[in-house]
Write a protein that holds these residues in place. Structure first.
Motif, PDB file in Angstrom:
ATOM      1  N   ALA A 195       0.836  -1.207   0.000  1.00 43.90           N
ATOM      2  CA  ALA A 195       0.000   0.000   0.000  1.00 43.90           C
ATOM      3  C   ALA A 195       0.870   1.256   0.000  1.00 43.90           C
ATOM      4  CB  ALA A 195      -0.922  -0.011   1.213  1.00 43.90           C
ATOM      5  N   ALA A 196       2.026   1.187   0.675  1.00 44.57           N
ATOM      6  CA  ALA A 196       2.924   2.344   0.702  1.00 44.57           C
ATOM      7  C   ALA A 196       3.436   2.649  -0.699  1.00 44.57           C
ATOM      8  CB  ALA A 196       4.095   2.082   1.650  1.00 44.57           C
ATOM      9  N   ASP A 198       1.931   1.758  -3.523  1.00 48.27           N
ATOM     10  CA  ASP A 198       0.800   2.158  -4.355  1.00 48.27           C
ATOM     11  C   ASP A 198       0.459   3.628  -4.149  1.00 48.27           C
ATOM     12  OD1 ASP A 198      -1.185   1.785  -6.182  1.00 48.27           O
ATOM     13  OD2 ASP A 198      -2.643   1.030  -4.752  1.00 48.27           O
ATOM     14  N   THR A 199       0.391   4.070  -2.895  1.00 50.09           N
ATOM     15  CA  THR A 199       0.043   5.467  -2.647  1.00 50.09           C
ATOM     16  C   THR A 199       1.159   6.407  -3.077  1.00 50.09           C
ATOM     17  OG1 THR A 199       0.795   5.193  -0.392  1.00 50.09           O
ATOM     18  CG2 THR A 199      -1.567   5.118  -0.745  1.00 50.09           C
ATOM     19  N   ALA A 200       2.375   5.875  -3.217  1.00 51.98           N
ATOM     20  CA  ALA A 200       3.462   6.719  -3.709  1.00 51.98           C
ATOM     21  C   ALA A 200       3.405   6.822  -5.233  1.00 51.98           C
ATOM     22  CB  ALA A 200       4.808   6.160  -3.261  1.00 51.98           C
ATOM     23  N   GLY A 201       2.413   6.216  -5.833  1.00 47.88           N
ATOM     24  CA  GLY A 201       2.236   6.348  -7.271  1.00 47.88           C
ATOM     25  C   GLY A 201       3.087   5.399  -8.089  1.00 47.88           C
ATOM     26  N   LYS A 323      -6.197  -3.271  -3.739  1.00 49.72           N
ATOM     27  CA  LYS A 323      -6.219  -1.841  -3.501  1.00 49.72           C
ATOM     28  C   LYS A 323      -7.425  -1.483  -2.636  1.00 49.72           C
ATOM     29  CE  LYS A 323      -5.528   2.103  -6.515  1.00 49.72           C
ATOM     30  NZ  LYS A 323      -4.589   2.236  -7.585  1.00 49.72           N
ATOM     31  N   GLU A 324      -7.183  -0.697  -1.607  1.00 44.49           N
ATOM     32  CA  GLU A 324      -8.321  -0.239  -0.812  1.00 44.49           C
ATOM     33  C   GLU A 324      -8.321   1.271  -0.794  1.00 44.49           C
ATOM     34  OE1 GLU A 324      -7.937  -1.125   3.280  1.00 44.49           O
ATOM     35  OE2 GLU A 324      -5.779  -0.982   3.256  1.00 44.49           O
ATOM     36  N   ARG A 325      -9.414   1.816  -0.283  1.00 41.89           N
ATOM     37  CA  ARG A 325      -9.547   3.253  -0.289  1.00 41.89           C
ATOM     38  C   ARG A 325      -8.516   3.916   0.611  1.00 41.89           C
ATOM     39  NH1 ARG A 325     -15.478   4.721   0.967  1.00 41.89           N
ATOM     40  NH2 ARG A 325     -15.474   2.809   2.132  1.00 41.89           N
TER      41      ARG A 325
END
Lengths: 325, 509
Positions: A195-196, A198-201, A323-325
């Motif tokens: 998730a880290a 993913d959120t970093a793009g 992927k979650e919100r």
């Protein structure tokens, strides 16, 4: 036991540790990215068969190696599609690959060569020969004449196939890529907390596929080494559990490249000792040959029983990323 | 007038038949703190996920700094200068602070130059905004408050001008929350725009300049914070008047019901309870305050018969209660008149895949009224469930619906109905209103007070200080497996409790 004997055992250790090391590093790449891979065994086996078969038919060991890698990467890709894209269970996919490889290699071998599920013996020119480093002796009579340094150089350092040196080079290369590059940082992160990433793009899927492909290439090298360097051709089940021993070594090494080298050398050493000393006499008692040959496997059991301390696997290992919100 | 930092125009998003966001328009002026409040499922998170590129809106436009900016993915959001601090931090626990900060924003293929640059920039940023963190510390060694700083630093390192914070204070002690607010104010002074999503109205009042209220996927109001009040905001969120203060008569404690003496629990080699002693009387609510993970969970689990204790004694009505695990389980506890609303309703309170009526019978399977000789009387259970659903206002009142299909608040009401309807002598309640919307909170609080007024003893564990202050007749604060002290709600305040929660006793402070 004279000095040369020790050097010879170490030489044999390096040969026997090489396929373990390649498979162990393959597992390291995959698991560091969060994809557990118990299909190392199957990929090695498939690579062993295809490298031997193609080396035999074309006469070119390099084409054989290439075929082995392609076969292994194909199976890796299968594992990737199952566990990354379709978020399946990674253990089940791995088991399936092992069964698939064990069965298919024998069936195809029988169809192509009609020799009872094996490939024909490879001629010397369709195998990886031993590289003799400059100034090294090759005949054992000449080596015995040398001093200790010369013996180490000629027997232990020189005279291996190119794949042995490639495997050893993979250790610093893996370390460098994992710990010193952007790619490595992201890959390790994806195995710990996707998730880290993913959120970093950054694409989690892309990184995991990259890891799985690297795993396939290394397994391909390991399998090709078995069939075209260590042996001369493919026989049924010739990987003989090495993929699983590599997994044990990976846990033993706590998923680190340099530790992986040590762990594989240790397993290789036990293998070498088992091969060299078929019967050891301890006073009245003779240690049976079966025990010596079982040593590496016994060591695996001890390692897996957790006697080597706490090994923490990558935290997102085995978990498909949703992927979650 | 300067351009708005963010302007949303007519954003709509549906998931299947559910309209999560309906025609939402909102604008946030540059250099302000904008709050978004709303009940669970009101669509706040969806809206922010659209802004951060996790979801694509079905319709609508996003304007950043006066320019139309499509945001198809997180990378586009980062490029547009939007940074998001998620409720659950997105940090790699066994990486250092610096490694986490550069992840995904490295300068080149090799790490060394990026790390050197990041270390330099981190020092500058931490001085500029008062965000002190050791760049080489491992994340797992940092406190939650410091981990949050790393998240903020990560966004600043990416040159975020717009910061979205999703429920940022949920895991913080009051002191840490105060520090966070000071940091946010500092960021605002430097011209950053901040969007704060929270359900704590007090925080909205304290720190925001403007606030938007969301209800059922729509943005119902946007007001200046100075012109509104918590009561008014609550009314806008729920759509009717809500009692924020719990209305209750003074307690009239009777005999001691539960006596816990020097209770010790060791889990996974760590001593979680280090000799906890407490007493609860009839007609009394004892509130346990504390930051999550200081032994409250283990206390509830031992009393509820879920885990064994390694030492200490517990008596109920002066009769010993087994805590060794030999005779303690949920069923024997219920037979002794102990009800338990566990902290985590989804794993301990309900089986999510089972239907409501099945969940209502759990722990009371032996009850004669649920049985006909050899077999269970399913019809009786369903009737009983329908009856409970009506009285506890569970919506929809359908016993055949699987537990997971209810909203958080209604799931909790199912658990509450099961545990409280038999009027147990002792009720254990953990986090009764976690993830529950304001309307349901009010209802659950009333039920707890009503049970107390029937002369029952209640042990309330909550990380929400407001809830503890509002409901309890006595407050005990737990820190690191110990009770730091007991206070009466009328004679204490949030500051004092906050210090106790951080392990600071009066003498040391």
């Amino acid at each position: 036991m004279d000095f040369l004997t020790i050097v010879q055992i170490l030489d044999s250790t390096v040969r026997l540790a090489t396929p373990l090391l390649l498979a162990c590093l393959a597992g390291l790449w995959s698991e560091r990215a969060g994809i557990f891979d118990i299909g190392l065994e199957g990929k090695m086996l498939a690579a062993a068969f295809f490298s031997a078969a193609i080396a035999f038919t074309t006469g070119s060991v390099w084409l054989g190696l290439f075929a082995g890698i392609v076969a292994s990467v194909f199976l890796s890709g299968l594992h990737g599609v199952a566990s990354i894209t379709f978020r399946g269970n990674q253990l089940i996919s791995g088991v399936a690959i092992n069964f698939l490889a064990a069965g298919l290699t024998v069936v195809i071998a029988q169809t192509w060569f009609q020799q009872g599920g094996r490939t024909p013996q490879l001629a010397t020119e369709s195998r990886f020969g031993n590289i003799v480093l400059p100034g090294a002796e090759t005949r054992i009579r000449d080596i015995a004449q040398q001093g200790p340094l010369g013996q180490v150089y000629s027997e232990l350092i020189s005279g291996h196939s190119i794949l042995v040196y490639v495997a050893l080079l993979m250790v610093p290369l893996t370390w460098f890529l994992l710990y010193r590059t952007r790619f490595g940082l992201r890959l390790r992160a994806v195995g710990e907390n996707p998730a880290a990433v993913d959120t970093a793009g950054v694409s989690v899927v892309g990184l995991r596929y990259a890891a799985v492909v690297i795993c396939g290439v290394l397994c391909g090298l390991a399998g090709a080494y078995l069939a075209t360097a260590l042996n001369a051709g493919f026989v049924k089940d010739m990987s003989a559990g090495r993929g699983f021993i590599a997994l044990a070594a990976l846990i033993f090494a706590k998923w680190r490249p340099w530790y992986a080298l040590s762990a594989c050398l240790l397993f290789g050493l036990f293998d070498a000792i088992g091969n060299r000393y078929q019967n050891i006499q301890l006073g009245e008692f003779i240690v049976p040959v079966q025990f010596m040959q079982a040593l590496p496997y016994i060591l695996v059991v001890i390692v897996l029983a957790g006697l080597v301390g706490k090994a923490i696997p990558p935290r997102a290992g085995g978990e498909p990323y949703v992927k979650e919100r | 007038m300067t351009a708005h930092a963010i302007e949303l125009k007519g954003i709509s998003k549906a998931f299947g038949p559910v309209q999560a966001n309906r025609n939402i328009s909102m604008s946030v002026a540059k250099g302000t703190i904008h709050g978004i409040v709303g009940e669970n499922g009101a669509g706040k998170s969806t809206l922010m996920s659209i802004l951060y590129g996790f979801y694509k809106a079905d319709r609508g436009e996003i304007w950043i700094d006066g320019k139309l900016t499509p945001i198809p993915d997180s990378q586009a959001a980062i490029r547009a200068g939007i940074g998001m601090v998620h409720q659950h931090f997105k940090l790699v626990e066994n990486f250092t602070v610096v490694e986490n900060v550069i992840l995904g924003a490295e300068d080149g293929a090799l790490l060394r130059p990026s790390i050197a640059k990041a270390r330099r920039l981190l020092t500058e940023l931490s001085e500029e905004y008062g965000l002190k963190v050791d760049p080489d510390a491992m994340i797992e060694d940092l406190s939650v408050g410091h981990q949050q700083r790393v998240e903020i630093l990560k966004q600043l390192y990416r040159h975020a001008d717009i910061l979205i914070l999703d429920e940022p204070t949920g895991v913080l002690t009051p002191a840490e929350a105060d520090q966070l607010f000071r940091i946010l104010e500092r960021l605002k002074e430097e011209g950053k725009t901040i969007i704060l999503i929270t359900h704590k109205l007090r925080e909205i009042m304290e720190i925001t300049d403007t606030v938007s209220v969301m209800r059922r996927g729509e943005m119902t109001n946007t007001v200046k914070t100075a012109d509104t009040s918590p009561a008014e905001l609550a009314e806008m969120m729920v759509g009717r008047k809500v009692l924020l203060e719990v209305d209750k008569a003074p307690a009239t404690p009777g005999d001691v019901v539960l006596k816990v003496d020097k209770l010790r629990v060791v889990r996974g080699g760590v001593e979680r309870l280090k000799g906890v002693s407490l007493e609860i009387r009839r007609g009394e609510i004892l509130g346990i305050a504390g930051v999550a993970g200081n032994g409250q969970t283990e206390l509830l689990q031992v009393l509820g018969g879920m885990i064994p204790a390694q030492g200490g004694t517990v008596t109920l009505h002066n009769e010993p209660l087994d805590v060794t695990g030999k005779h303690s389980n949920g069923q024997t506890r219920r037979a002794r008149g102990i009800g338990h609303v566990p902290e985590d309703r989804q794993t301990e309170g309900l089986i999510m895949a089972y239907e409501a009526w099945e969940n209502v019978a759990f722990g009371y399977h032996q009850d004669p009224k649920y049985n006909t000789g050899l077999l269970m009387n399913n019809a009786a259970i369903k009737d009983d469930c329908a009856d409970k659903m009506a009285r506890y206002d569970v919506r929809p009142p359908n016993p055949r619906l699987p537990a997971r299909n209810f909203s958080g608040g209604n799931q909790q009401k199912i658990v509450v109905a099961r545990e409280m309807d038999r009027a147990p002598d002792l009720l254990l309640v953990g986090q009764p209103t976690r993830g529950v919307d304001i309307g349901a909170i009010e209802f659950i609080h009333k039920q707890i007070i009503a049970l107390r007024d029937q002369g029952k003893a209640i042990l309330l564990v909550s990380v929400e200080l407001d809830e503890i202050m509002g409901l309890s007749d006595r407050i005990a604060v737990m820190f690191d497996g110990r009770i730091m002290g007991e206070r009466l709600p009328s004679e204490t305040n949030e500051n004092e409790l906050g210090l106790l929660m951080a392990g600071v006793t009066q003498g040391a402070a």
